[in-house]
Design an enzyme around this catalytic site. Structure first.
Site, PDB file in Angstrom:
ATOM      1  N   ASP A   1       0.850  -1.193   0.000  1.00  0.00           N
ATOM      2  CA  ASP A   1       0.000   0.000   0.000  1.00  0.00           C
ATOM      3  C   ASP A   1       0.880   1.236   0.000  1.00  0.00           C
ATOM      4  O   ASP A   1       1.787   1.367   0.834  1.00  0.00           O
ATOM      5  CB  ASP A   1      -0.921   0.025   1.222  1.00  0.00           C
ATOM      6  CG  ASP A   1      -2.131   0.916   0.995  1.00  0.00           C
ATOM      7  OD1 ASP A   1      -3.237   0.366   0.792  1.00  0.00           O
ATOM      8  OD2 ASP A   1      -1.975   2.148   0.995  1.00  0.00           O
TER       9      ASP A   1
ATOM     10  N   VAL B   1       2.083   0.941  -7.331  1.00  0.00           N
ATOM     11  CA  VAL B   1       1.905  -0.099  -8.350  1.00  0.00           C
ATOM     12  C   VAL B   1       2.118   0.444  -9.754  1.00  0.00           C
ATOM     13  O   VAL B   1       2.233  -0.329 -10.715  1.00  0.00           O
ATOM     14  CB  VAL B   1       0.509  -0.750  -8.245  1.00  0.00           C
ATOM     15  CG1 VAL B   1       0.394  -1.561  -6.971  1.00  0.00           C
ATOM     16  CG2 VAL B   1      -0.599   0.293  -8.335  1.00  0.00           C
TER      17      VAL B   1
ATOM     18  N   TYR C   1     -12.052   6.146 -14.890  1.00  0.00           N
ATOM     19  CA  TYR C   1     -12.086   4.955 -14.040  1.00  0.00           C
ATOM     20  C   TYR C   1     -12.664   3.761 -14.802  1.00  0.00           C
ATOM     21  O   TYR C   1     -12.137   2.647 -14.749  1.00  0.00           O
ATOM     22  CB  TYR C   1     -12.932   5.276 -12.804  1.00  0.00           C
ATOM     23  CG  TYR C   1     -13.071   4.185 -11.785  1.00  0.00           C
ATOM     24  CD1 TYR C   1     -11.985   3.773 -11.017  1.00  0.00           C
ATOM     25  CD2 TYR C   1     -14.314   3.598 -11.543  1.00  0.00           C
ATOM     26  CE1 TYR C   1     -12.138   2.788 -10.048  1.00  0.00           C
ATOM     27  CE2 TYR C   1     -14.482   2.617 -10.577  1.00  0.00           C
ATOM     28  CZ  TYR C   1     -13.385   2.213  -9.831  1.00  0.00           C
ATOM     29  OH  TYR C   1     -13.526   1.244  -8.869  1.00  0.00           O
TER      30      TYR C   1
ATOM     31  N   LYS D   1     -10.989   0.131 -15.640  1.00  0.00           N
ATOM     32  CA  LYS D   1     -11.593  -1.068 -15.076  1.00  0.00           C
ATOM     33  C   LYS D   1     -12.055  -2.066 -16.143  1.00  0.00           C
ATOM     34  O   LYS D   1     -12.070  -3.270 -15.896  1.00  0.00           O
ATOM     35  CB  LYS D   1     -12.769  -0.679 -14.170  1.00  0.00           C
ATOM     36  CG  LYS D   1     -12.314  -0.093 -12.836  1.00  0.00           C
ATOM     37  CD  LYS D   1     -11.327  -1.005 -12.130  1.00  0.00           C
ATOM     38  CE  LYS D   1     -11.004  -0.599 -10.721  1.00  0.00           C
ATOM     39  NZ  LYS D   1      -9.944  -1.449 -10.130  1.00  0.00           N
TER      40      LYS D   1
ATOM     41  N   ALA E   1     -18.313  -0.751   0.827  1.00  0.00           N
ATOM     42  CA  ALA E   1     -18.120   0.527   1.509  1.00  0.00           C
ATOM     43  C   ALA E   1     -16.643   0.694   1.832  1.00  0.00           C
ATOM     44  O   ALA E   1     -16.127   0.072   2.760  1.00  0.00           O
ATOM     45  CB  ALA E   1     -18.954   0.577   2.784  1.00  0.00           C
TER      46      ALA E   1
END
Length: 307
Positions: free
Chosen positions: A39, A75, A166, A170, A199
């Site tokens: 992360d 990443v 996005y 994706k 969430a």
């Protein structure tokens, strides 16, 4: 049914400092895997960075009696990803599972979206899936074993207002998966996609509190475990949210042969539009681009009376 276990397996989870990635990492550890918790610790728009979140998850895993190491690489950074792979191999000597989960948002309506907005989002979601998978690929080939999960979204599959960047990233990872399921087959490398509704930091401002309460990220993770187990499927898109699961597929109608040469005009296509788009004659989902081409040629043969 027998328990799903990952004893002796080594797993990398990107974006695992919180949300879905954290849940995936913890569950893999509970089931016996050694886990690399990656992360960058950035904000939701990709800015900033801190290794604290990843290190906190490592401590959670160690408290469970598991083994884990943290990694703070972006990443989207090739050198950073290679360090993550090198550190994993130096520590445990293999990589069995890779869950590409890291993500950011730069939501704007298309008219207001900048090239930076799309470049940054594609860098994390598409390049940030490619780089870890590519860096681990030959290791998995040499092992003759690998389980990979990419993270797609309903935005990529179906669209959402304000998320053109996005959605492009994706759906891009689904295209990558569709080819890698073919290239990895002979070496027992299986790759699947999860389409989560959960969430997390990325959704907390998009849904009411009562909906978010049902969409805990831990309600997605059990499905992901089934995508990385020994007898996992490959090339599957698993939708998951609130404890419910379904399979998403790209399907195609049977279609129609219109003609060739002078008979093939825009008007001729329009005349057969109803048949071309007839969803009562939907085919089973193709498993390769070759099947798509084969369907086109079968329509031609049938239309010419050769079928």
């Amino acid at each position: 049914m027998s328990d799903i276990r990952f004893d002796g397996r080594v797993a990398i989870v990107t974006g695992a400092g919180g949300g879905l990635g954290r849940c995936h990492a913890l569950e893999l550890a509970r089931r016996g895997a050694k886990v690399v918790v990656n992360d960058l610790g950035a904000s939701m728009d990709g800015s900033g960075g801190s290794s604290e979140a990843a290190e906190a998850v490592v401590k959670e895993i160690e408290a469970l009696g598991g083994e884990a190491i943290s990694n703070g690489s972006s990443v989207a950074d090739e050198a950073g990803v290679q360090k993550m792979i090198d550190d994993t191999m130096a520590k445990w000597g293999r990589i069995d599972i890779l869950i590409a989960n890291a993500g950011i948002l730069r939501d704007k309506s298309f008219s207001k979206m900048t090239t930076q907005d799309i470049d940054l989002v594609l860098a994390v979601h598409l390049r940030g899936t490619f780089l870890p998978v590519h860096a681990a690929w030959n290791i998995m080939k040499e092992q003759n074993y690998g389980r990979i999960v990419v993270t797609t979204s309903s935005t990529g599959l179906y669209g959402n207002f304000g998320q053109a960047n996005y959605g492009a990233g994706k759906l891009g990872v689904v295209g990558m998966m569709n080819t890698l399921k073919i290239e990895g087959a002979k070496n027992d490398i299986k790759i699947n996609a999860v389409c989560p509704v959960a969430a997390t930091r990325m959704t907390e401002g998009l849904m009411p509190p009562e909906a978010l309460e049902q969409l805990k990220p831990e309600y997605v993770t059990p499905g992901v475990m089934n995508l990385v187990k020994d007898d996992a499927p490959t090339g599957l898109i698993l939708s998951a949210g609130a404890g419910a699961f379904s399979m998403a597929r790209i399907v195609e109608t049977r279609g129609a042969y219109v003609g060739q040469g002078e008979e093939l005009t825009a008007e001729a296509v329009a005349a057969k539009w109803g048949e071309i788009t007839d969803t009562s004659k939907t085919l089973d989902a193709f498993t390769s681009g070759g099947q798509h081409g084969a369907n086109m040629f079968s329509l031609v043969a049938e239309g010419k009376g050769q079928g």
